[in-house]
Design a protein around this motif. Sequence first.
Motif, PDB file in Angstrom:
ATOM      1  N   ALA A 265      15.434  23.159   5.206  1.00  0.00           N
ATOM      2  CA  ALA A 265      14.149  23.657   5.085  1.00  0.00           C
ATOM      3  C   ALA A 265      13.496  24.625   5.937  1.00  0.00           C
ATOM      4  N   VAL A 266      12.896  25.556   5.556  1.00  0.00           N
ATOM      5  CA  VAL A 266      12.088  26.457   6.438  1.00  0.00           C
ATOM      6  C   VAL A 266      10.629  25.920   6.400  1.00  0.00           C
TER       7      VAL A 266
ATOM      8  N   GLY B 205       4.817  27.531   7.802  1.00  0.00           N
ATOM      9  CA  GLY B 205       4.182  28.410   8.446  1.00  0.00           C
ATOM     10  C   GLY B 205       5.030  29.914   8.809  1.00  0.00           C
ATOM     11  N   GLY B 206       6.403  29.768   8.525  1.00  0.00           N
ATOM     12  CA  GLY B 206       7.123  31.057   8.474  1.00  0.00           C
ATOM     13  C   GLY B 206       8.165  31.133   9.443  1.00  0.00           C
ATOM     14  N   ARG B 207       8.241  30.096  10.420  1.00  0.00           N
ATOM     15  CA  ARG B 207       9.409  30.104  11.444  1.00  0.00           C
ATOM     16  C   ARG B 207      10.611  29.975  10.918  1.00  0.00           C
TER      17      ARG B 207
END
Length: 74
Positions: free
Chosen positions: A68-69, A72-74
């Motif tokens: 999973a990513v 928040g975007g990192r």
Amino acid sequence: MKLLGFLGLIVAAAASRKLEVIGAIFALASVLAVCSRVPLRTLVIRIWAGAFAFTGLIALPALFLTPAVPLGGR
């Protein structure tokens, strides 16, 4: 001839990576079905529902097996 045509559409869709191409193939297959006088209800219930269910079952494990990513975007 119809079987070979649909087999060609399936191979083309499987080899395609762009959503626009897959959508065009879907539209072409729908037009071919209408031209062949296949009732729309039969097409939706027997073909599309089965194809979407089969695709969903194949894609379901990816929900649990791919990393999973964070949102928040990192």
